[in-house]
Design a protein around this motif. Structure first.
Motif, mmCIF file in Angstrom:
data_model
loop_
_atom_site.group_PDB
_atom_site.id
_atom_site.type_symbol
_atom_site.label_atom_id
_atom_site.label_comp_id
_atom_site.label_asym_id
_atom_site.label_seq_id
_atom_site.Cartn_x
_atom_site.Cartn_y
_atom_site.Cartn_z
ATOM 1 N N ALA A 1 -2.802 -3.916 9.690
ATOM 2 C CA ALA A 1 -2.556 -5.272 9.197
ATOM 3 C C ALA A 1 -2.393 -6.255 10.352
ATOM 4 O O ALA A 1 -2.864 -7.403 10.283
ATOM 5 N N LEU A 2 -1.728 -5.822 11.403
ATOM 6 C CA LEU A 2 -1.545 -6.693 12.563
ATOM 7 C C LEU A 2 -2.885 -7.054 13.189
ATOM 8 O O LEU A 2 -3.091 -8.194 13.630
ATOM 9 N N LEU A 3 -3.812 -6.109 13.238
ATOM 10 C CA LEU A 3 -5.138 -6.377 13.788
ATOM 11 C C LEU A 3 -5.812 -7.521 13.046
ATOM 12 O O LEU A 3 -6.327 -8.464 13.670
ATOM 13 N N PHE A 4 -5.823 -7.474 11.720
ATOM 14 C CA PHE A 4 -6.505 -8.516 10.962
ATOM 15 C C PHE A 4 -5.766 -9.846 11.074
ATOM 16 O O PHE A 4 -6.393 -10.911 11.052
ATOM 17 N N PHE A 5 -4.440 -9.805 11.188
ATOM 18 C CA PHE A 5 -3.660 -11.021 11.387
ATOM 19 C C PHE A 5 -4.026 -11.665 12.720
ATOM 20 O O PHE A 5 -4.290 -12.871 12.797
ATOM 21 N N LEU A 6 -4.070 -10.867 13.775
ATOM 22 C CA LEU A 6 -4.405 -11.388 15.099
ATOM 23 C C LEU A 6 -5.852 -11.853 15.178
ATOM 24 O O LEU A 6 -6.181 -12.757 15.955
ATOM 25 N N ALA A 7 -6.723 -11.230 14.365
ATOM 26 C CA ALA A 7 -8.132 -11.625 14.359
ATOM 27 C C ALA A 7 -8.376 -12.889 13.546
ATOM 28 O O ALA A 7 -9.500 -13.409 13.523
ATOM 29 N N GLY A 8 -7.344 -13.378 12.869
ATOM 30 C CA GLY A 8 -7.474 -14.614 12.120
ATOM 31 C C GLY A 8 -8.263 -14.504 10.839
ATOM 32 O O GLY A 8 -8.852 -15.491 10.380
ATOM 33 N N VAL A 9 -8.281 -13.323 10.232
ATOM 34 C CA VAL A 9 -8.970 -13.154 8.951
ATOM 35 C C VAL A 9 -8.139 -13.867 7.878
ATOM 36 O O VAL A 9 -6.961 -13.527 7.684
ATOM 37 N N PRO A 10 -8.704 -14.847 7.172
ATOM 38 C CA PRO A 10 -7.896 -15.667 6.245
ATOM 39 C C PRO A 10 -7.251 -14.867 5.108
ATOM 40 O O PRO A 10 -6.073 -15.077 4.803
ATOM 41 N N GLU A 11 -8.017 -13.990 4.444
ATOM 42 C CA GLU A 11 -7.479 -13.167 3.367
ATOM 43 C C GLU A 11 -7.333 -11.736 3.870
ATOM 44 O O GLU A 11 -8.310 -11.147 4.328
ATOM 45 N N ARG A 12 -6.117 -11.211 3.744
ATOM 46 C CA ARG A 12 -5.842 -9.861 4.253
ATOM 47 C C ARG A 12 -5.199 -9.060 3.119
ATOM 48 O O ARG A 12 -4.070 -9.326 2.715
ATOM 49 N N ILE A 13 -5.928 -8.078 2.635
ATOM 50 C CA ILE A 13 -5.548 -7.360 1.420
ATOM 51 C C ILE A 13 -5.322 -5.897 1.733
ATOM 52 O O ILE A 13 -6.144 -5.249 2.390
ATOM 53 N N GLY A 14 -4.210 -5.366 1.270
ATOM 54 C CA GLY A 14 -3.919 -3.949 1.470
ATOM 55 C C GLY A 14 -2.666 -3.573 0.698
ATOM 56 O O GLY A 14 -2.007 -4.420 0.084
ATOM 57 N N TYR A 15 -2.344 -2.297 0.758
ATOM 58 C CA TYR A 15 -1.137 -1.841 0.083
ATOM 59 C C TYR A 15 0.108 -2.294 0.853
ATOM 60 O O TYR A 15 0.113 -2.366 2.091
ATOM 61 N N ALA A 16 1.153 -2.591 0.099
ATOM 62 C CA ALA A 16 2.441 -2.953 0.682
ATOM 63 C C ALA A 16 3.090 -1.675 1.209
ATOM 64 O O ALA A 16 3.737 -0.931 0.471
ATOM 65 N N ALA A 17 2.886 -1.400 2.490
ATOM 66 C CA ALA A 17 3.365 -0.155 3.099
ATOM 67 C C ALA A 17 3.714 -0.411 4.552
ATOM 68 O O ALA A 17 3.251 -1.385 5.159
ATOM 69 N N GLY B 1 6.147 -1.605 6.153
ATOM 70 C CA GLY B 1 6.804 -2.843 6.549
ATOM 71 C C GLY B 1 5.866 -3.977 6.905
ATOM 72 O O GLY B 1 6.252 -4.910 7.619
ATOM 73 N N ARG B 2 4.670 -3.989 6.362
ATOM 74 C CA ARG B 2 3.674 -4.978 6.798
ATOM 75 C C ARG B 2 3.407 -6.072 5.763
ATOM 76 O O ARG B 2 2.483 -6.864 5.929
ATOM 77 N N ARG B 3 4.205 -6.138 4.726
ATOM 78 C CA ARG B 3 3.947 -7.075 3.641
ATOM 79 C C ARG B 3 3.762 -8.509 4.160
ATOM 80 O O ARG B 3 2.882 -9.244 3.687
ATOM 81 N N PHE B 4 4.568 -8.925 5.135
ATOM 82 C CA PHE B 4 4.507 -10.308 5.615
ATOM 83 C C PHE B 4 3.210 -10.613 6.364
ATOM 84 O O PHE B 4 2.868 -11.778 6.579
ATOM 85 N N LEU B 5 2.455 -9.567 6.749
ATOM 86 C CA LEU B 5 1.180 -9.764 7.441
ATOM 87 C C LEU B 5 0.009 -9.872 6.471
ATOM 88 O O LEU B 5 -1.107 -10.194 6.879
ATOM 89 N N LEU B 6 0.249 -9.603 5.211
ATOM 90 C CA LEU B 6 -0.816 -9.595 4.211
ATOM 91 C C LEU B 6 -0.757 -10.855 3.349
ATOM 92 O O LEU B 6 0.314 -11.367 3.053
ATOM 93 N N THR B 7 -1.911 -11.343 2.945
ATOM 94 C CA THR B 7 -1.952 -12.434 1.981
ATOM 95 C C THR B 7 -1.957 -11.893 0.551
ATOM 96 O O THR B 7 -1.636 -12.619 -0.383
ATOM 97 N N ARG B 8 -2.331 -10.639 0.395
ATOM 98 C CA ARG B 8 -2.279 -9.971 -0.910
ATOM 99 C C ARG B 8 -1.744 -8.562 -0.671
ATOM 100 O O ARG B 8 -2.471 -7.682 -0.197
ATOM 101 N N ALA B 9 -0.470 -8.377 -0.941
ATOM 102 C CA ALA B 9 0.165 -7.063 -0.766
ATOM 103 C C ALA B 9 0.170 -6.354 -2.117
ATOM 104 O O ALA B 9 0.884 -6.746 -3.039
ATOM 105 N N VAL B 10 -0.628 -5.328 -2.242
ATOM 106 C CA VAL B 10 -0.786 -4.604 -3.506
ATOM 107 C C VAL B 10 0.287 -3.520 -3.587
ATOM 108 O O VAL B 10 0.438 -2.717 -2.662
ATOM 109 N N PRO B 11 1.062 -3.471 -4.677
ATOM 110 C CA PRO B 11 2.065 -2.403 -4.814
ATOM 111 C C PRO B 11 1.392 -1.030 -4.809
ATOM 112 O O PRO B 11 0.336 -0.836 -5.412
ATOM 113 N N ARG B 12 2.024 -0.085 -4.135
ATOM 114 C CA ARG B 12 1.458 1.264 -4.081
ATOM 115 C C ARG B 12 1.600 1.941 -5.444
ATOM 116 O O ARG B 12 2.625 1.775 -6.120
#
Length: 324
Positions: free
Chosen positions: A85-101, A103-114
């Motif tokens: 998640a940090l990689l995509f945040f640093l790369a400036g990807v506007p939408e960042r989607i992944g599971y909320a796992a 401790g990275r929820r704040f780095l995601l624009t869409r944190a999907v519950p596991r």
């Protein structure tokens, strides 16, 4: 354009191929992953490019700089790791989607519950698409083997006659996933006696142990450490039967729909078993397994030790494509 962070391991990446296929139908997809995955996954339909993760100190920042400014609008994170998640945040990807796992929820624009229910790993990855409201029409694992890789495999298999048995004694996770190497040797000897050609495949770490084993098994070939992923996939395409532990190559054989026997010890076939109608799984299901440990917590490795050569040989002969 979608940017997809691939899982780190071969088996997980193969189990994510239905996700890649679904996204590829929407438009070009760019992948970022470990370098060893590139020869196979850059050939996947719909993939426009593959960016290798930089290794070592500062590798994350170097990879992020390379990805910046390429016009990626959406990023899908298949691994659960914070660093992905940090990689995509640093790369400036506007939408960042992944599971909320992790401790990275704040780095995601869409944190999907596991998911709370037990799922096969393939379905775990597909859950990300379901959460985005994207229908999944096709769940089959799938890989495409480049023609150049087929030519390399033909060279490695030059002179092979009769049905080809491919054996893969490795498993990166640890010894609790590995059927004893000497039993693979005994299986190879039995298959040679029955008219099969036998080759061993795997990584560089398996090459020396297998070579020592084959000094007593004339006729078998050791391809461990001699193939990239695309070439080993081409070797598997030629297999009349494939025998392995729960490993990345097991999932690759499943995606290629080859007849296979999969040996499970510490891991759970319900979660990571081969998704292949032509697969035969051997799993003891002892009270202590699946423990998911790298090494046996009780020190006996009975989950694998109780699987006999005779049992594996019988399953192998039953499903092998002989005479095709």
């Amino acid at each position: 354009m979608w940017l997809v962070r691939l899982p780190n391991w071969l088996g997980d990446a193969v189990m994510a191929t239905p996700v890649l296929a679904a996204l590829g139908q929407e438009g070009p997809v760019w992948l970022v992953g470990r370098s060893f995955l590139r020869p196979l996954f850059e050939a996947f339909p719909g993939v426009a490019g593959f960016e290798e993760l930089r290794e070592g100190r500062g590798g994350l920042l170097r990879t992020a700089r390379t990805l910046r400014g390429r016009g990626f609008t959406r990023g899908l994170l298949l691994p659960n790791s914070f660093s992905a998640a940090l990689l995509f945040f640093l790369a400036g990807v506007p939408e960042r989607i992944g599971y909320a796992a992790d401790g990275r929820r704040f780095l995601l624009t869409r944190a999907v519950p596991r998911p709370r229910q037990k799922l096969h790993q393939r379905d775990y990855y597909l859950g990300l698409l379901s959460a985005l409201g994207r229908p999944v029409a096709e769940k089959e694992l799938w890989v495409q083997v480049p023609e150049e890789a087929r030519r390399r495999a033909e060279g490695l298999l030059s002179g092979v006659s009769g049905p080809l048995a491919v054996l893969a004694p490795g498993a990166a996770y640890g010894p609790a996933k590995r059927w004893p190497l000497e039993r693979f040797g005994q299986l190879a000897a039995e298959l040679l006696r029955r008219g099969f050609s036998v080759v061993f495949v795997g990584g560089e770490g398996e090459r020396a142990p297998v070579q020592g084993l084959l000094s007593e098994i004339p006729g078998a070939r050791n391809l461990c450490g001699l193939t990239d992923l695309a070439t080993v996939a081409a070797v598997l395409q030629r297999a009349a039967v494939f025998v392995s532990n729960d490993s990345g190559l097991m999932h690759l054989a499943a995606a290629l729909r080859r007849p296979q026997v999969a040996l499970f010890g510490s891991t759970d076939p319900e979660a990571t078993g081969p998704l292949n109608p032509r697969a035969r799984v051997i799993f003891r299901g002892l009270s202590c397994s699946p423990c998911l440990a790298r090494t046996c917590p009780e020190g006996h490795y009975r989950c694998l030790g109780e699987i006999s050569v005779a049992e594996v040989l019988e399953a192998t002969l039953e499903i092998a494509e002989v005479g095709e």
